[in-house]
Design a protein around this motif. Structure first.
Motif, PDB file in Angstrom:
ATOM      1  N   ASN A 192     -27.431 -11.012   3.872  1.00  0.00           N
ATOM      2  CA  ASN A 192     -28.734 -10.342   3.078  1.00  0.00           C
ATOM      3  C   ASN A 192     -28.627  -8.817   3.068  1.00  0.00           C
ATOM      4  O   ASN A 192     -29.685  -8.379   3.357  1.00  0.00           O
ATOM      5  CB  ASN A 192     -29.898 -10.986   3.694  1.00  0.00           C
ATOM      6  N   ARG A 193     -27.480  -8.269   3.200  1.00  0.00           N
ATOM      7  CA  ARG A 193     -27.203  -6.780   3.118  1.00  0.00           C
ATOM      8  C   ARG A 193     -26.204  -6.436   2.625  1.00  0.00           C
ATOM      9  O   ARG A 193     -25.128  -7.040   2.688  1.00  0.00           O
ATOM     10  CB  ARG A 193     -27.575  -6.053   4.423  1.00  0.00           C
ATOM     11  N   VAL A 194     -25.834  -5.088   2.029  1.00  0.00           N
ATOM     12  CA  VAL A 194     -24.675  -4.435   1.536  1.00  0.00           C
ATOM     13  C   VAL A 194     -24.108  -4.038   2.857  1.00  0.00           C
ATOM     14  O   VAL A 194     -24.736  -3.703   3.962  1.00  0.00           O
ATOM     15  CB  VAL A 194     -24.825  -3.608   0.478  1.00  0.00           C
ATOM     16  N   ALA A 195     -22.873  -3.851   2.816  1.00  0.00           N
ATOM     17  CA  ALA A 195     -22.126  -3.158   4.028  1.00  0.00           C
ATOM     18  C   ALA A 195     -22.509  -2.009   4.349  1.00  0.00           C
ATOM     19  O   ALA A 195     -22.897  -0.949   3.301  1.00  0.00           O
ATOM     20  CB  ALA A 195     -20.576  -3.037   3.825  1.00  0.00           C
ATOM     21  N   ASP A 196     -22.719  -1.553   5.630  1.00  0.00           N
ATOM     22  CA  ASP A 196     -22.876  -0.087   6.182  1.00  0.00           C
ATOM     23  C   ASP A 196     -21.388   0.542   6.233  1.00  0.00           C
ATOM     24  O   ASP A 196     -20.560  -0.098   6.876  1.00  0.00           O
ATOM     25  CB  ASP A 196     -23.472  -0.104   7.379  1.00  0.00           C
ATOM     26  N   PRO A 197     -21.146   1.804   5.519  1.00  0.00           N
ATOM     27  CA  PRO A 197     -19.978   2.387   5.903  1.00  0.00           C
ATOM     28  C   PRO A 197     -19.569   2.647   7.356  1.00  0.00           C
ATOM     29  O   PRO A 197     -18.289   2.706   7.541  1.00  0.00           O
ATOM     30  CB  PRO A 197     -20.187   3.816   5.191  1.00  0.00           C
ATOM     31  N   GLU A 198     -20.446   3.004   8.230  1.00  0.00           N
ATOM     32  CA  GLU A 198     -20.219   3.098   9.835  1.00  0.00           C
ATOM     33  C   GLU A 198     -19.560   1.793  10.251  1.00  0.00           C
ATOM     34  O   GLU A 198     -18.401   1.904  11.121  1.00  0.00           O
ATOM     35  CB  GLU A 198     -21.478   3.462  10.472  1.00  0.00           C
ATOM     36  N   ASP A 199     -20.096   0.531   9.820  1.00  0.00           N
ATOM     37  CA  ASP A 199     -19.301  -0.638  10.179  1.00  0.00           C
ATOM     38  C   ASP A 199     -17.883  -0.787   9.754  1.00  0.00           C
ATOM     39  O   ASP A 199     -17.144  -1.233  10.608  1.00  0.00           O
ATOM     40  CB  ASP A 199     -19.992  -1.787   9.683  1.00  0.00           C
ATOM     41  N   ILE A 200     -17.756  -0.512   8.514  1.00  0.00           N
ATOM     42  CA  ILE A 200     -16.416  -0.634   8.050  1.00  0.00           C
ATOM     43  C   ILE A 200     -15.516   0.488   8.536  1.00  0.00           C
ATOM     44  O   ILE A 200     -14.331   0.179   8.772  1.00  0.00           O
ATOM     45  CB  ILE A 200     -16.483  -0.116   6.362  1.00  0.00           C
ATOM     46  N   ALA A 201     -16.319   1.889   8.960  1.00  0.00           N
ATOM     47  CA  ALA A 201     -15.219   2.713   9.456  1.00  0.00           C
ATOM     48  C   ALA A 201     -14.649   2.383  10.834  1.00  0.00           C
ATOM     49  O   ALA A 201     -13.829   2.457  11.409  1.00  0.00           O
ATOM     50  CB  ALA A 201     -15.880   4.035   9.676  1.00  0.00           C
ATOM     51  N   THR A 202     -15.662   1.605  11.629  1.00  0.00           N
ATOM     52  CA  THR A 202     -15.330   1.034  12.995  1.00  0.00           C
ATOM     53  C   THR A 202     -14.113   0.175  13.013  1.00  0.00           C
ATOM     54  O   THR A 202     -13.312   0.327  13.783  1.00  0.00           O
ATOM     55  CB  THR A 202     -16.606   0.240  13.464  1.00  0.00           C
ATOM     56  N   TRP A 203     -13.977  -0.843  11.886  1.00  0.00           N
ATOM     57  CA  TRP A 203     -13.216  -1.573  11.766  1.00  0.00           C
ATOM     58  C   TRP A 203     -11.825  -0.868  11.518  1.00  0.00           C
ATOM     59  O   TRP A 203     -10.669  -1.089  11.822  1.00  0.00           O
ATOM     60  CB  TRP A 203     -13.288  -2.967  10.667  1.00  0.00           C
ATOM     61  N   MET A 204     -11.969  -0.186  10.454  1.00  0.00           N
ATOM     62  CA  MET A 204     -10.751   1.008  10.283  1.00  0.00           C
ATOM     63  C   MET A 204     -10.320   1.719  11.622  1.00  0.00           C
ATOM     64  O   MET A 204      -8.892   1.690  11.738  1.00  0.00           O
ATOM     65  CB  MET A 204     -11.135   2.034   9.158  1.00  0.00           C
ATOM     66  N   ARG A 205     -10.907   2.078  12.256  1.00  0.00           N
ATOM     67  CA  ARG A 205     -10.458   2.750  13.392  1.00  0.00           C
ATOM     68  C   ARG A 205      -9.721   1.846  14.450  1.00  0.00           C
ATOM     69  O   ARG A 205      -8.561   2.172  14.868  1.00  0.00           O
ATOM     70  CB  ARG A 205     -11.725   3.436  13.805  1.00  0.00           C
ATOM     71  N   MET A 206     -10.453   0.546  14.629  1.00  0.00           N
ATOM     72  CA  MET A 206      -9.580  -0.312  15.401  1.00  0.00           C
ATOM     73  C   MET A 206      -8.166  -0.682  14.840  1.00  0.00           C
ATOM     74  O   MET A 206      -7.181  -0.939  15.519  1.00  0.00           O
ATOM     75  CB  MET A 206     -10.489  -1.526  15.536  1.00  0.00           C
ATOM     76  N   LEU A 207      -8.226  -0.757  13.555  1.00  0.00           N
ATOM     77  CA  LEU A 207      -6.920  -1.249  12.953  1.00  0.00           C
ATOM     78  C   LEU A 207      -5.859   0.088  12.881  1.00  0.00           C
ATOM     79  O   LEU A 207      -4.821  -0.411  12.903  1.00  0.00           O
ATOM     80  CB  LEU A 207      -6.954  -1.337  11.440  1.00  0.00           C
ATOM     81  N   LEU A 208      -6.439   1.193  13.250  1.00  0.00           N
ATOM     82  CA  LEU A 208      -5.490   2.327  13.465  1.00  0.00           C
ATOM     83  C   LEU A 208      -4.893   2.442  14.825  1.00  0.00           C
ATOM     84  O   LEU A 208      -3.821   3.007  15.170  1.00  0.00           O
ATOM     85  CB  LEU A 208      -6.346   3.723  12.992  1.00  0.00           C
ATOM     86  N   GLY A 209      -5.890   1.891  15.571  1.00  0.00           N
ATOM     87  CA  GLY A 209      -5.379   2.035  16.948  1.00  0.00           C
ATOM     88  C   GLY A 209      -4.601   0.836  17.948  1.00  0.00           C
ATOM     89  O   GLY A 209      -4.224  -0.203  17.163  1.00  0.00           O
TER      90      GLY A 209
END
Length: 231
Positions: A192-209
């Motif tokens: 019941n919401r669209v994605a928050d860019p902060e949440d997506i960025a957190t996943w991206m940061r984890m995938l980089l690390g």
């Protein structure tokens, strides 16, 4: 000592949030985008328009621990409304831009199994949606590129992509600029919401690390459940 990451499209939306998260973690960030916008001066910026037919990427002479390519488009219209040139422009931005960026800076990537390449795709590749023919075609090609590059570069460099649903960024503003539009978009997501860019960025940061050192060749879906769940 922090790592060094190159982010194409890192001055707005998800890319901006990712740039800031990496900087706050003590990493060095290099951003390629049209405008610097609100990036802190601790971030190195180069002005590049990835929608142009010819992009002149800057020379970077330092080792990189990750490359993230985020430029993209959301062109939603009936299939009959598109021209061949529309498809070519979309492909150039979403696929050729990624190809040229990775090819230019692949020699810079640290080849010890810790470095990472990351792309942004769309849930519309795996879930058929009306009016998404152009974006799903180009992002589908990007997903194929992701898997092929992951196989070719393993085990020295990891390559992954995130398949996203609508995210609250400047790129998506026209789909969320009224209360009616926002509620309609939110209702398509089981969360019941669209994605928050902060949440997506957190996943991206984890995938980089280091947290994701065993993850490669994956298209990871972050869409609030819309492709897998029915309410």
């Amino acid at each position: 000592m922090g790592n060094t990451y190159l982010i194409a499209g890192g001055s707005s939306g998800i890319g901006f949030k990712l740039s800031m998260q990496l900087l706050q973690k003590g990493h060095e960030v290099i951003v390629l985008s049209r405008n610097r916008r609100d990036l802190l001066f601790g971030i190195e910026h180069h002005s590049i328009d990835f929608s142009e037919e010819q992009i002149n990427l800057p020379v970077i002479d330092k080792p990189l621990n990750g490359i993230v390519y985020l430029p993209g488009s959301i062109n939603l219209k009936p299939f009959k409304s598109f021209s061949s040139n529309d498809f070519i422009k979309d492909y150039r931005l979403n696929v050729l831009g990624a190809f040229e960026t990775v090819k230019a800076y692949l020699p810079n990537l640290v080849k010890d199994g810790t470095s990472s390449v990351l792309f942004a795709s769309t849930v519309a590749v795996g879930t058929g949606m009306p009016y998404h023919s152009m974006v799903s075609a180009s992002k589908g090609a990007l997903e194929g590129f992701t898997r092929s590059m992951a196989a070719e570069l393993a085990p020295l460099i990891r390559v992954n992509a995130l398949a996203l649903s609508l995210t609250d960024t400047p790129l998506a503003e026209r789909f969320l600029n009224t209360e009616e539009k926002r509620k309609a978009s939110e209702s398509r997501h089981p969360m019941n919401r669209v994605a928050d860019p902060e949440d997506i960025a957190t996943w991206m940061r984890m995938l980089l690390g280091e947290e994701s050192k065993f993850v490669t060749g994956q298209i990871l879906t972050l869409d609030g459940g819309m492709s897998a769940l029915r309410k």
